[in-house]
Design a protein around this motif. Sequence first.
Motif, PDB file in Angstrom:
ATOM      1  N   ALA A  64     -29.642 -68.030  35.912  1.00 11.80           N
ATOM      2  CA  ALA A  64     -29.362 -69.097  34.955  1.00 11.80           C
ATOM      3  C   ALA A  64     -29.994 -68.792  33.593  1.00 11.80           C
ATOM      4  O   ALA A  64     -30.662 -67.766  33.423  1.00 11.80           O
ATOM      5  N   ASN A  65     -29.795 -69.703  32.653  1.00  7.97           N
ATOM      6  CA  ASN A  65     -30.450 -69.616  31.345  1.00  7.97           C
ATOM      7  C   ASN A  65     -31.950 -69.434  31.511  1.00  7.97           C
ATOM      8  O   ASN A  65     -32.579 -70.171  32.261  1.00  7.97           O
ATOM      9  N   GLY A  66     -32.498 -68.457  30.815  1.00  9.56           N
ATOM     10  CA  GLY A  66     -33.954 -68.305  30.809  1.00  9.56           C
ATOM     11  C   GLY A  66     -34.532 -67.632  32.041  1.00  9.56           C
ATOM     12  O   GLY A  66     -35.753 -67.548  32.185  1.00  9.56           O
ATOM     13  N   ALA A  67     -33.689 -67.126  32.927  1.00 11.30           N
ATOM     14  CA  ALA A  67     -34.188 -66.508  34.165  1.00 11.30           C
ATOM     15  C   ALA A  67     -34.940 -65.202  33.909  1.00 11.30           C
ATOM     16  O   ALA A  67     -35.767 -64.778  34.716  1.00 11.30           O
ATOM     17  N   GLY A  68     -34.627 -64.550  32.774  1.00 10.11           N
ATOM     18  CA  GLY A  68     -35.291 -63.286  32.456  1.00 10.11           C
ATOM     19  C   GLY A  68     -34.348 -62.093  32.455  1.00 10.11           C
ATOM     20  O   GLY A  68     -34.793 -60.941  32.421  1.00 10.11           O
ATOM     21  N   LYS A  69     -33.065 -62.349  32.430  1.00 11.48           N
ATOM     22  CA  LYS A  69     -32.077 -61.264  32.507  1.00 11.48           C
ATOM     23  C   LYS A  69     -32.139 -60.361  31.277  1.00 11.48           C
ATOM     24  O   LYS A  69     -32.207 -59.137  31.385  1.00 11.48           O
ATOM     25  N   THR A  70     -32.072 -60.988  30.107  1.00 14.10           N
ATOM     26  CA  THR A  70     -32.100 -60.193  28.869  1.00 14.10           C
ATOM     27  C   THR A  70     -33.439 -59.462  28.729  1.00 14.10           C
ATOM     28  O   THR A  70     -33.466 -58.275  28.363  1.00 14.10           O
ATOM     29  N   THR A  71     -34.504 -60.152  29.061  1.00 15.38           N
ATOM     30  CA  THR A  71     -35.831 -59.518  28.991  1.00 15.38           C
ATOM     31  C   THR A  71     -35.862 -58.265  29.862  1.00 15.38           C
ATOM     32  O   THR A  71     -36.378 -57.218  29.453  1.00 15.38           O
ATOM     33  N   THR A  72     -35.291 -58.355  31.039  1.00 20.45           N
ATOM     34  CA  THR A  72     -35.267 -57.200  31.951  1.00 20.45           C
ATOM     35  C   THR A  72     -34.490 -56.035  31.332  1.00 20.45           C
ATOM     36  O   THR A  72     -34.976 -54.896  31.295  1.00 20.45           O
ATOM     37  N   ASP A 131     -25.010 -57.053  28.755  1.00 18.78           N
ATOM     38  CA  ASP A 131     -25.695 -58.347  28.798  1.00 18.78           C
ATOM     39  C   ASP A 131     -24.694 -59.472  28.530  1.00 18.78           C
ATOM     40  O   ASP A 131     -24.297 -59.702  27.395  1.00 18.78           O
ATOM     41  N   GLU A 132     -24.290 -60.135  29.590  1.00 15.98           N
ATOM     42  CA  GLU A 132     -23.366 -61.269  29.535  1.00 15.98           C
ATOM     43  C   GLU A 132     -22.101 -61.008  28.721  1.00 15.98           C
ATOM     44  O   GLU A 132     -21.820 -61.702  27.740  1.00 15.98           O
ATOM     45  N   PRO A 133     -21.325 -60.002  29.139  1.00 15.92           N
ATOM     46  CA  PRO A 133     -20.090 -59.699  28.401  1.00 15.92           C
ATOM     47  C   PRO A 133     -19.080 -60.844  28.388  1.00 15.92           C
ATOM     48  O   PRO A 133     -18.236 -60.892  27.502  1.00 15.92           O
ATOM     49  N   GLU A 183     -25.207 -61.220  34.149  1.00 15.43           N
ATOM     50  CA  GLU A 183     -24.212 -62.280  33.964  1.00 15.43           C
ATOM     51  C   GLU A 183     -24.708 -63.647  34.400  1.00 15.43           C
ATOM     52  O   GLU A 183     -25.478 -63.778  35.338  1.00 15.43           O
ATOM     53  N   GLN A 184     -24.235 -64.679  33.710  1.00 11.79           N
ATOM     54  CA  GLN A 184     -24.345 -66.046  34.221  1.00 11.79           C
ATOM     55  C   GLN A 184     -23.107 -66.374  35.048  1.00 11.79           C
ATOM     56  O   GLN A 184     -23.136 -67.264  35.883  1.00 11.79           O
ATOM     57  N   ASN A 185     -22.010 -65.680  34.764  1.00 12.65           N
ATOM     58  CA  ASN A 185     -20.773 -65.895  35.525  1.00 12.65           C
ATOM     59  C   ASN A 185     -20.883 -65.147  36.852  1.00 12.65           C
ATOM     60  O   ASN A 185     -20.384 -64.043  37.038  1.00 12.65           O
TER      61      ASN A 185
HETATM   62  N1  LIG Z   1     -38.788 -63.745  21.829  1.00 12.54           N
HETATM   63  C1  LIG Z   1     -39.245 -64.608  22.757  1.00 12.54           C
HETATM   64  N2  LIG Z   1     -40.402 -65.283  22.575  1.00 12.54           N
HETATM   65  C2  LIG Z   1     -40.878 -66.130  23.517  1.00 12.54           C
HETATM   66  N3  LIG Z   1     -40.266 -66.383  24.677  1.00 12.54           N
HETATM   67  C3  LIG Z   1     -39.125 -65.748  24.914  1.00 12.54           C
HETATM   68  C4  LIG Z   1     -38.546 -64.836  23.978  1.00 12.54           C
HETATM   69  N4  LIG Z   1     -37.390 -64.349  24.484  1.00 12.54           N
HETATM   70  C5  LIG Z   1     -37.255 -64.945  25.689  1.00 12.54           C
HETATM   71  N5  LIG Z   1     -38.293 -65.774  25.951  1.00 12.54           N
HETATM   72  C6  LIG Z   1     -38.499 -66.565  27.173  1.00 12.54           C
HETATM   73  O1  LIG Z   1     -38.496 -65.698  28.284  1.00 12.54           O
HETATM   74  C7  LIG Z   1     -37.763 -66.264  29.359  1.00 12.54           C
HETATM   75  C8  LIG Z   1     -36.634 -65.333  29.765  1.00 12.54           C
HETATM   76  O2  LIG Z   1     -35.679 -65.253  28.700  1.00 12.54           O
HETATM   77  P1  LIG Z   1     -34.409 -64.315  28.742  1.00 12.54           P
HETATM   78  O3  LIG Z   1     -33.809 -64.332  27.396  1.00 12.54           O
HETATM   79  O4  LIG Z   1     -34.785 -63.005  29.318  1.00 12.54           O
HETATM   80  O5  LIG Z   1     -33.491 -65.089  29.786  1.00 12.54           O
HETATM   81  P2  LIG Z   1     -31.970 -64.850  30.172  1.00 12.54           P
HETATM   82  O6  LIG Z   1     -31.930 -64.816  31.654  1.00 12.54           O
HETATM   83  O7  LIG Z   1     -31.410 -63.708  29.442  1.00 12.54           O
HETATM   84  O8  LIG Z   1     -31.285 -66.213  29.687  1.00 12.54           O
HETATM   85  P3  LIG Z   1     -29.803 -66.463  29.044  1.00 12.54           P
HETATM   86  O9  LIG Z   1     -28.854 -66.480  30.201  1.00 12.54           O
HETATM   87  O10 LIG Z   1     -29.945 -67.816  28.414  1.00 12.54           O
HETATM   88  O11 LIG Z   1     -29.511 -65.371  28.071  1.00 12.54           O
HETATM   89  C9  LIG Z   1     -37.318 -67.640  28.892  1.00 12.54           C
HETATM   90  O12 LIG Z   1     -38.235 -68.590  29.357  1.00 12.54           O
HETATM   91  C10 LIG Z   1     -37.358 -67.526  27.393  1.00 12.54           C
HETATM   92  O13 LIG Z   1     -37.619 -68.772  26.805  1.00 12.54           O
END
Ligand SMILES: Nc1ncnc2c1ncn2[C@@H]1O[C@H](COP(=O)(O)OP(=O)(O)OP(=O)(O)O)[C@@H](O)[C@H]1O
Length: 236
Positions: free
Chosen positions: A38-46, A161-163, A193-195
């Motif tokens: 879901a939103n904020g799960a950490g996908k993009t960070t990974t 990342d979420e195409p 993906e979220q989808n």
């Molecule tokens: N630059 C940042 N500074 C502080 N916190 C961040 C930053 N980027 C992401 N986060 C936090 O890290 C967590 C993971 O975010 P991330 O963007 O990896 O999620 P995501 O799974 O890609 O979500 P989405 O589906 O909304 O893209 C979230 O709690 C987000 O608020």
Amino acid sequence: MGALLQVENMNVYYGAIHAVKGISFHVDEGEIVTLIGANGAGKTTTLQTVSGLLHSKTGSIHFMGEPIGGVPAAKLVSRGMAQVPEGRRVFLQMTVEENLEMGAYTQPKSTIAPGLERVYGQFPRLKERRKQTAGTLSGGEQQMLAMGRALMSNPKLLMLDEPSMGLAPILVEQIFEIIQQLHQAGTTILLVEQNARMALSVANRGYVLETGRITLSGPGAQLLEDEGVKKAYLGG
Ligand SMILES: Nc1ncnc2c1ncn2[C@@H]1O[C@H](COP(=O)(O)OP(=O)(O)OP(=O)(O)O)[C@@H](O)[C@H]1O
Ligand SMILES: [Mg+2]
């Protein structure tokens, strides 16, 4: 051969925020692997950590058998890793072809012409629009352009990342068809993906990411049938 990408015990922080909490996963050569969440799960960070834009405090990342922690992102591109960022981020004022050329920036100039030919073969729509500025493209075409740009470096691993984000259902279908074609042509893919339904239906394997932790993993087809996944990610 071992895994193309092997991530062990990744922990990523934004200041005090612990975004990725000790995850491990791998992608074998020839696979499509998806990370859903879901939103904020950490996908993009990974993804950003794998591609060298962020750093893990612990553990290791191996790509093609070599440790890559601390290797700068541009170096990783020339070693065969390419990422299509969330929200596509194509250069709107530049033409389609100029955007594609940017994708070869880590490569010798001599790779541009064959790269364009390869990408235009994969995306005939981009060839038709090569002289058009990217800002005049539809959302789906911009996603194709972002993918084409990443493919200009002829990567061994393509990370998306979420195409499907923000695209109408028909375009989502088209993008997933293209993902499958790229896979059949031999590209290994890590798909965020979220989808979940679409992602799991094309993936060999998937991982479920929940608030920074992997809570479930398995073959895509198996996760599609999982009761917990159905409830949380597939609308029951
Ligand atoms: N630059 C940042 N500074 C502080 N916190 C961040 C930053 N980027 C992401 N986060 C936090 O890290 C967590 C993971 O975010 P991330 O963007 O990896 O999620 P995501 O799974 O890609 O979500 P989405 O589906 O909304 O893209 C979230 O709690 C987000 O608020
Ligand atoms: Mg994200």
